[in-house]
Design a protein around this motif. Structure first.
Motif, PDB file in Angstrom:
ATOM      1  N   THR A 189      46.893  32.693  41.464  1.00  0.00           N
ATOM      2  CA  THR A 189      45.631  33.000  42.129  1.00  0.00           C
ATOM      3  C   THR A 189      45.337  32.057  43.290  1.00  0.00           C
ATOM      4  N   VAL A 190      44.631  32.552  44.256  1.00  0.00           N
ATOM      5  CA  VAL A 190      44.136  31.701  45.347  1.00  0.00           C
ATOM      6  C   VAL A 190      42.669  32.020  45.624  1.00  0.00           C
ATOM      7  N   SER A 191      42.009  32.714  44.699  1.00  0.00           N
ATOM      8  CA  SER A 191      40.661  33.204  44.997  1.00  0.00           C
ATOM      9  C   SER A 191      39.549  32.491  44.251  1.00  0.00           C
ATOM     10  N   ILE A 192      39.813  31.885  43.106  1.00  0.00           N
ATOM     11  CA  ILE A 192      38.742  31.336  42.269  1.00  0.00           C
ATOM     12  C   ILE A 192      38.026  30.196  42.977  1.00  0.00           C
ATOM     13  N   VAL A 193      36.710  30.257  42.938  1.00  0.00           N
ATOM     14  CA  VAL A 193      35.864  29.237  43.572  1.00  0.00           C
ATOM     15  C   VAL A 193      35.298  28.292  42.528  1.00  0.00           C
ATOM     16  N   ASN A 194      34.973  28.807  41.360  1.00  0.00           N
ATOM     17  CA  ASN A 194      34.419  28.002  40.276  1.00  0.00           C
ATOM     18  C   ASN A 194      35.232  28.243  39.014  1.00  0.00           C
ATOM     19  N   LEU A 195      35.954  27.206  38.565  1.00  0.00           N
ATOM     20  CA  LEU A 195      36.770  27.310  37.361  1.00  0.00           C
ATOM     21  C   LEU A 195      36.252  26.319  36.326  1.00  0.00           C
ATOM     22  N   ILE A 196      35.715  26.845  35.226  1.00  0.00           N
ATOM     23  CA  ILE A 196      35.184  26.020  34.149  1.00  0.00           C
ATOM     24  C   ILE A 196      36.000  26.323  32.895  1.00  0.00           C
ATOM     25  N   ALA A 197      36.791  25.335  32.481  1.00  0.00           N
ATOM     26  CA  ALA A 197      37.693  25.534  31.338  1.00  0.00           C
ATOM     27  C   ALA A 197      37.548  24.397  30.338  1.00  0.00           C
ATOM     28  N   SER A 198      36.384  23.846  30.217  1.00  0.00           N
ATOM     29  CA  SER A 198      36.135  22.699  29.341  1.00  0.00           C
ATOM     30  C   SER A 198      36.143  23.098  27.875  1.00  0.00           C
ATOM     31  N   ASN A 199      36.339  22.086  27.008  1.00  0.00           N
ATOM     32  CA  ASN A 199      36.242  22.267  25.555  1.00  0.00           C
ATOM     33  C   ASN A 199      37.196  23.338  25.029  1.00  0.00           C
ATOM     34  N   ASN A 200      38.471  23.127  25.339  1.00  0.00           N
ATOM     35  CA  ASN A 200      39.536  23.952  24.799  1.00  0.00           C
ATOM     36  C   ASN A 200      40.627  23.045  24.252  1.00  0.00           C
ATOM     37  N   ASN A 201      41.816  23.580  24.066  1.00  0.00           N
ATOM     38  CA  ASN A 201      42.953  22.799  23.577  1.00  0.00           C
ATOM     39  C   ASN A 201      44.094  22.789  24.588  1.00  0.00           C
ATOM     40  N   PHE A 202      43.765  22.831  25.875  1.00  0.00           N
ATOM     41  CA  PHE A 202      44.792  22.797  26.902  1.00  0.00           C
ATOM     42  C   PHE A 202      45.577  21.492  26.804  1.00  0.00           C
ATOM     43  N   THR A 203      46.890  21.601  26.900  1.00  0.00           N
ATOM     44  CA  THR A 203      47.764  20.435  26.773  1.00  0.00           C
ATOM     45  C   THR A 203      48.659  20.321  28.002  1.00  0.00           C
ATOM     46  N   GLY A 204      49.473  19.270  28.017  1.00  0.00           N
ATOM     47  CA  GLY A 204      50.392  19.069  29.121  1.00  0.00           C
ATOM     48  C   GLY A 204      49.687  18.505  30.343  1.00  0.00           C
ATOM     49  N   LYS A 205      50.367  18.592  31.478  1.00  0.00           N
ATOM     50  CA  LYS A 205      49.790  18.087  32.721  1.00  0.00           C
ATOM     51  C   LYS A 205      48.830  19.110  33.320  1.00  0.00           C
ATOM     52  N   ILE A 206      47.919  18.625  34.140  1.00  0.00           N
ATOM     53  CA  ILE A 206      47.017  19.530  34.846  1.00  0.00           C
ATOM     54  C   ILE A 206      47.874  20.456  35.698  1.00  0.00           C
ATOM     55  N   PRO A 207      47.732  21.778  35.535  1.00  0.00           N
ATOM     56  CA  PRO A 207      48.642  22.714  36.214  1.00  0.00           C
ATOM     57  C   PRO A 207      48.560  22.617  37.734  1.00  0.00           C
ATOM     58  N   SER A 208      49.712  22.712  38.368  1.00  0.00           N
ATOM     59  CA  SER A 208      49.792  22.514  39.816  1.00  0.00           C
ATOM     60  C   SER A 208      49.137  23.646  40.601  1.00  0.00           C
ATOM     61  N   PHE A 209      48.993  24.837  39.979  1.00  0.00           N
ATOM     62  CA  PHE A 209      48.410  25.950  40.734  1.00  0.00           C
ATOM     63  C   PHE A 209      46.979  25.645  41.173  1.00  0.00           C
ATOM     64  N   ILE A 210      46.306  24.741  40.453  1.00  0.00           N
ATOM     65  CA  ILE A 210      44.923  24.399  40.800  1.00  0.00           C
ATOM     66  C   ILE A 210      44.856  23.815  42.208  1.00  0.00           C
ATOM     67  N   CYS A 211      45.908  23.114  42.591  1.00  0.00           N
ATOM     68  CA  CYS A 211      45.925  22.507  43.923  1.00  0.00           C
ATOM     69  C   CYS A 211      46.061  23.548  45.025  1.00  0.00           C
ATOM     70  N   ASP A 212      46.424  24.796  44.656  1.00  0.00           N
ATOM     71  CA  ASP A 212      46.590  25.855  45.652  1.00  0.00           C
ATOM     72  C   ASP A 212      45.316  26.664  45.860  1.00  0.00           C
ATOM     73  N   LEU A 213      44.274  26.346  45.098  1.00  0.00           N
ATOM     74  CA  LEU A 213      43.017  27.061  45.276  1.00  0.00           C
ATOM     75  C   LEU A 213      42.462  26.762  46.668  1.00  0.00           C
ATOM     76  N   ARG A 214      42.038  27.768  47.357  1.00  0.00           N
ATOM     77  CA  ARG A 214      41.659  27.592  48.761  1.00  0.00           C
ATOM     78  C   ARG A 214      40.293  26.948  48.931  1.00  0.00           C
ATOM     79  N   TYR A 215      39.303  27.495  48.249  1.00  0.00           N
ATOM     80  CA  TYR A 215      37.936  27.029  48.484  1.00  0.00           C
ATOM     81  C   TYR A 215      37.232  26.784  47.156  1.00  0.00           C
ATOM     82  N   VAL A 216      37.803  25.957  46.300  1.00  0.00           N
ATOM     83  CA  VAL A 216      37.203  25.716  44.998  1.00  0.00           C
ATOM     84  C   VAL A 216      36.031  24.750  45.142  1.00  0.00           C
ATOM     85  N   TYR A 217      34.899  25.110  44.528  1.00  0.00           N
ATOM     86  CA  TYR A 217      33.706  24.261  44.535  1.00  0.00           C
ATOM     87  C   TYR A 217      33.587  23.469  43.240  1.00  0.00           C
TER      88      TYR A 217
END
Length: 586
Positions: A189-217
């Motif tokens: 994706t390159v469209s998401i502006v607001n991504l809220i993913a708190s309070n889960n069980n996500f593991t590993g490194k912060i995914p690199s795709f987040i750095c490709d978000l164009r206009y994330v607030y």
């Protein structure tokens, strides 16, 4: 009449429409956020011209027949959130009622969102909220919609976030928080502006795709199990990112030197970050909240942050910061927590003169806007030691003020200028080495609710001026060297005695009335050690009686009664005095 809007009031009772012979021309009916209760009237099915309907927080208190909405074919906006019903909504069937629906809010109701059959009809739905609906699997139908806003938080969904979600071309807001997701899946994706993913069980490194978000607030990945370094590629977002929350993960290393020009909130608390605070922070000209608590930062006090003219919250709690806290000015700072570090030295008497935001009495925000720190899609949160307990503020009022310098090695006198902070609500100076008197200028803090100066080396009297602070509901003066008369205000009379302990020189009606029973035996009750001592004497007397007759017996009895005088018999307050003087010291 086309519009009836009675929302956000205190209306109560039952919603009734009376006799309806022909379809009303009403296009908008909004009675949400009131205290209405009872069954939803079946007559609502006759409002076939409705375009917008809001019945949110309607307390149905009974099963709901959702078929009554099947006649409202023109609806574009429907809010049925928090109906207080046990009737489950079959999402596939329910969506089949509508052909023009663009916005649907069903949060707080039981919803069945199985993927057994596709939803029929044209793909028009743009806005969907299913927060707290007990959903256990990610619904498939949004992949065929024109989804721009999707809130599926507070459910029971686990596993991977479906890969197709990231291909939705218009998706701008996505809330996945408070589920048990473990991974993001394949993401392009390159469209998401607001991504809220708190309070889960996500593991590993912060995914690199987040750095490709164009206009994330907004990027909130807090309360997960992410490991590794904070990605330097987040610098790609430096011109758009407003809120970055990586709190409560397992990240290590230091904070990147990236300059975020627009960032308002930076929260990296409760990780394993090390090193110094990057001096590049002075270029974060929009920063309002900086929270680095519970890491391993080893640095001196960042007095240079005074250049951040918008800084409102500064939290350095529980790190390895050290050295003196140099005098500086924080014109907009409302909350500062530097507790549980290794700061030392003394604070000058005029230390707080330029802390102007804490000097006002709660009028430093615009009533036209949200009263909480943060923005439309994100609210700042934090944990403070308040009134003796660790308290989580899920939302922080813009008018809240607090100062926590506890758990350090400060010495010298408490600055008299602290009395200038008239807007202060919480003050904690405990667990230091402050000496001298408690400044009487504290009596100027008319809004103060919580005061803790325990575990210091303070002497003299508790200022009588504190007795007139009507909002002061919590105080702790224990483990000092205080003497003299305790103020007689009502709030002092309600204090637990432990908040005065280890100050043997204190006296007054508050202590006499409330604390007397703690330090002295109750009537008809003898202390255990004295009982044992008395029993030993009586046993000895009995033995003497059995062996020594006549005059010798009388002489022994007289001698024993004269020489054995228990302390409680001589002075009933002696035990009380001994307990006070031998209390635990700081």
């Amino acid at each position: 009449m086309d519009i009836v809007d009675l929302s956000d009031n205190q209306l109560n009772g039952i919603l009734e429409f009376g006799n309806i012979s022909s379809p009303p021309q009403l296009r908008k009916l909004d009675v949400g956020n009131n205290n209405l209760r009872g069954p939803i009237p079946a007559a609502i099915s006759k409002f076939t011209n409705l375009v917008q309907l809001d019945l949110s927080h309607y307390k149905t208190q009974a099963p709901v027949d959702f078929n009554i909405f099947s006649h409202l074919k023109r609806l574009e906006d429907l809010d049925l959130s928090y109906l207080n019903t046990t009737t489950a909504i079959d999402l596939n069937d329910f969506l089949s009622y509508f052909k023009r629906l663009e916005r649907l809010v069903l949060s707080g109701n039981p919803v069945s969102a199985t993927n057994k059959s596709p939803v029929s009809g044209p793909p028009l739905l743009r806005y969907l909220e299913l927060s707290g609906c007990g959903i256990t699997e990610f619904p498939e139908f949004p992949r065929n919609q024109h989804m721009e806003w999707l809130d599926i938080s507070n459910n029971k969904i686990k596993g991977q976030v479906p890969g197709w979600l990231w291909t939705l071309p218009k998706l701008a807001y996505l809330n996945l928080s408070n589920n048990t997701f473990t991974g993001f899946g394949n993401s392009t994706t390159v469209s998401i502006v607001n991504l809220i993913a708190s309070n889960n069980n996500f593991t590993g490194k912060i995914p690199s795709f987040i750095c490709d978000l164009r206009y994330v607030y907004t990027l909130d990945l807090s309360n997960n199990k992410f490991v590794g370094l904070i990605p330097r590629c987040l610098g790609n977002l430096k011109r758009s990112l407003l809120y970055l929350n990586l709190r409560q993960n397992r990240l290590h290393g230091g904070l990147p030197e990236t300059i975020f020009e627009s960032l308002r909130t930076l929260d990296v608390g409760h990780n394993q970050l090390t090193g110094r605070l990057p001096r590049s922070l002075i270029h974060f000209s929009s920063l309002e909240v900086l929270n680095v608590e519970s890491n391993i930062f080893n640095d001196t006090f960042p007095f240079w942050l005074h250049s951040l003219r918008e800084l409102k919250i500064l939290v350095l709690r529980s790190n390895a910061f050290h050295g003196p806290v140099l005098q500086t000015s924080f014109p907009k700072l409302q909350i500062i927590d530097i507790s549980h570090n290794h700061f030392n030295g003394s604070l000058s008497s005029d230390y707080f003169v330029k802390w102007s935001a804490m000097s006002s009495l709660g009028d430093n925000y615009d009533q036209r806007f949200d009263n909480y720190m943060g923005g439309s899609y994100y609210h700042d949160s934090m944990v403070l030691m308040n009134k003796g307990i660790e308290m989580e503020f899920v939302r922080i009022l813009k008018i809240y003020t607090a100062l926590d310098f506890s758990g350090n090695k400060f010495e010298g006198e408490i600055p008299r200028s602290i009395g200038l902070l008239k807007g202060l609500l919480m003050l904690n100076l405990s667990n230091n080495a402050f000496t001298g008197h408690i400044p009487s200028s504290l009596g100027n803090l008319t809004a103060l609710e919580s005061l803790d100066v325990s575990q210091n080396k303070l002497s003299g009297e508790i200022p009588q001026e504190l007795g007139s602070l009507s909002f002061l509901s919590y105080m702790n003066f224990s483990h000092n060297k205080l003497t003299g008369l305790v103020p007689g205000g009502t709030q002092f009379q309600r204090l637990d005695c432990t908040y005065f302990e280890d100050n043997p020189g204190l006296f007054g009606p508050s202590l006499d009335e409330d604390c007397r029973d703690i330090h002295m035996p109750t009537p008809h009750e003898t202390p255990e050690s004295e009982d044992e001592e008395e029993e030993e004497v009586l046993s000895w007397i009995a033995a003497v009686i059995g062996v020594i007759p006549g005059i010798a017996f009388g002489w022994v009895i007289g001698y024993i009664l004269f020489s054995y005088k228990p302390e409680w018999f001589i002075d009933p307050f002696a035990r009380n005095k001994r307990r006070i003087s031998s209390s635990t010291t700081h």
